[in-house]
Write an enzyme that holds these catalytic residues in place. Structure first.
Site, mmCIF file in Angstrom:
data_model
loop_
_atom_site.group_PDB
_atom_site.id
_atom_site.type_symbol
_atom_site.label_atom_id
_atom_site.label_comp_id
_atom_site.label_asym_id
_atom_site.label_seq_id
_atom_site.Cartn_x
_atom_site.Cartn_y
_atom_site.Cartn_z
ATOM 1 N N TYR A 119 -16.316 116.777 -1.302
ATOM 2 C CA TYR A 119 -16.519 115.421 -1.158
ATOM 3 C C TYR A 119 -16.251 114.583 -2.252
ATOM 4 O O TYR A 119 -17.065 114.872 -3.210
ATOM 5 C CB TYR A 119 -17.838 115.174 -0.305
ATOM 6 C CG TYR A 119 -17.915 113.520 -0.215
ATOM 7 C CD1 TYR A 119 -17.719 113.213 1.303
ATOM 8 C CD2 TYR A 119 -18.621 112.955 -0.893
ATOM 9 C CE1 TYR A 119 -17.853 111.835 1.544
ATOM 10 C CE2 TYR A 119 -18.824 111.533 -0.617
ATOM 11 C CZ TYR A 119 -18.547 111.027 0.660
ATOM 12 O OH TYR A 119 -18.719 109.886 0.792
ATOM 13 N N GLU A 207 -12.830 106.966 0.579
ATOM 14 C CA GLU A 207 -13.630 108.285 0.855
ATOM 15 C C GLU A 207 -12.841 109.355 0.939
ATOM 16 O O GLU A 207 -11.720 109.020 1.710
ATOM 17 C CB GLU A 207 -14.497 107.882 1.829
ATOM 18 C CG GLU A 207 -15.392 109.257 2.220
ATOM 19 C CD GLU A 207 -16.259 109.176 3.430
ATOM 20 O OE1 GLU A 207 -17.503 109.340 3.236
ATOM 21 O OE2 GLU A 207 -15.668 108.841 4.489
#
Length: 399
Positions: A119, A207
């Protein structure tokens, strides 16, 4: 302004970011040709909506099946079948709420041999006024769950705007993800590319979940979510035109933006028209204090015209959930008589089917009250905010 995954990837690719090959599909008849542009043997068919959790989402329509909004196809024919099921169907995810979102676009992408998932996101840290990275080895899952259950697996750091991105920032990311050798060098390059894109395009959020290492030893962006800073969109007019998907936005908010009004749809039943964000928040709070919920946030601003006010009133009354309206104006830059004229003009055009309470105070207040009083409208006047809130709540409850 949010954009779709395929648009985000195209933007990042302009800065050299490694992505998988893919083709957007806006019409069902284009699905087969899109899939044939990719080599296979695996194709990934992705719903394009402005919400996360697509893979675990469920479609409302029975014809769409129960395989979620991201599906793996093992042939062109299967990819086309998935497209047929998904396009036009309503996908419900953890972020859409029970109403879901209609899938009007797809992205067909080549499959990837995934070895590891990570991530990575970039945000603006309001406390430090710096761009910050958030990195975790736990990719492919909700970062909120990671933060709650294993916060030690999240690494954050900020970039000093005076120096910009530096090699040691890339090494920090590589260390956080346990990457060494060639992959560490790829991470260093990727971090620089992402930061450059973030700053150059005035993004508010970037993101990547997941960022993957393929079995071929390559870092690749497998999913990307991008949001532009609305306050900087004037510097990117081409993006505002080409990338904005109005079908993903609330129709009332889109209409409000055409008049430069700050409007946000809420779940309550009392419509609010206020000048000034702080006063608008206070107005919503006092409505809740007296036991009801606001239907919207609406700041008409300090330079509103009669036309703007009339447009704002029409937007409020177009909401079928609105059972009463509270106009709360403290005239400083905004003049009470302008607000009054706008409200009267709008009511005469669209009619008034719900209770209306008007509280005016400040510049030209007497003229504003006279305009409302002489309009012949069935309006409840209020002396102050507390009085106004009680009157609209009682009027709605009484109705």
């Amino acid at each position: 302004m949010n954009i779709h995954e395929y648009q985000a990837k195209a933007l990042l690719h302009e800065f050299g970011v490694p992505i998988s090959r893919g083709v957007p599909v806006l019409r069902l008849q284009d699905a087969e040709a899109a899939a044939k542009q990719l080599p296979g043997p695996v194709w990934v068919v992705k719903s394009q909506i402005h919400a996360g959790g697509r893979g675990k989402g469920k479609f409302k329509e029975e014809r769409a099946g129960d395989k979620g909004g991201v599906r793996i196809a093992k042939s062109v024919a299967e990819a086309v079948e998935f497209a047929k099921q998904m396009l036009g169907s309503t996908l419900v995810t953890i972020q859409t709420g029970p109403a879901g979102k209609q899938v009007n676009r797809l992205y067909i992408e080549e499959g990837s041999d995934i070895d590891k998932e990570f991530y990575l996101s970039i945000l603006v840290d309001r406390e430090t006024s710096e761009v910050s990275f958030v990195v975790s080895t736990e990719g492919g899952v909700n970062i909120e769950d990671v933060a709650h259950n294993t916060p030690e697996k999240i690494v954050t750091f900020s970039v000093d705007p005076a120096t910009g991105i530096m090699p040691h920032h890339g090494r920090t990311v590589a260390k956080a993800l346990n990457l060494t050798s060639g992959l560490a060098k790829q991470a260093e390059k990727l971090v620089a590319q992402l930061y450059t894109a973030f700053v150059a395009r005035d993004l508010a959020m970037l993101e990547i979940n997941p960022l993957v290492v393929t079995k071929q030893g390559e870092l690749r962006v497998l999913d990307a979510k991008v949001a532009f800073d609305d306050n900087a969109l004037f510097r990117h007019p081409e993006a505002a035109v080409a990338l904005r998907d109005l079908t993903e936005e609330d129709a009332k908010e889109v209409e409000a933006s055409n008049y430069d009004l700050n409007y946000v749809t809420l779940d309550g039943t009392i419509g609010c028209m206020v000048n000034g964000a702080g006063l608008a928040m206070a107005t919503m709070d006092i409505i809740k204090l007296y036991g009801m919920e606001p239907a919207n946030f609406l700041d008409v601003g300090g330079g509103a015209t009669v036309e703007k006010v009339a447009a704002a009133f029409k937007i409020i009354t177009a909401d079928p959930n609105v059972k009463g309206i509270l106009v709360n104006i403290f005239g400083g830059i905004m003049k009470c008589d302008v607000i009054a004229e706008g409200v009267v003009a709008a009511v005469k055009q669209v009619g008034l089917k719900v209770p209306l309470v008007v509280r005016l105070e400040g510049t030209n207040v007497e003229q504003g009250k006279r305009i409302v009083r002489e309009s012949g409208l069935n309006v409840l006047p209020a002396d102050n905010l507390d009085d106004a809130a009680q009157k609209i709540v009682n009027a709605v409850k009484g109705g």
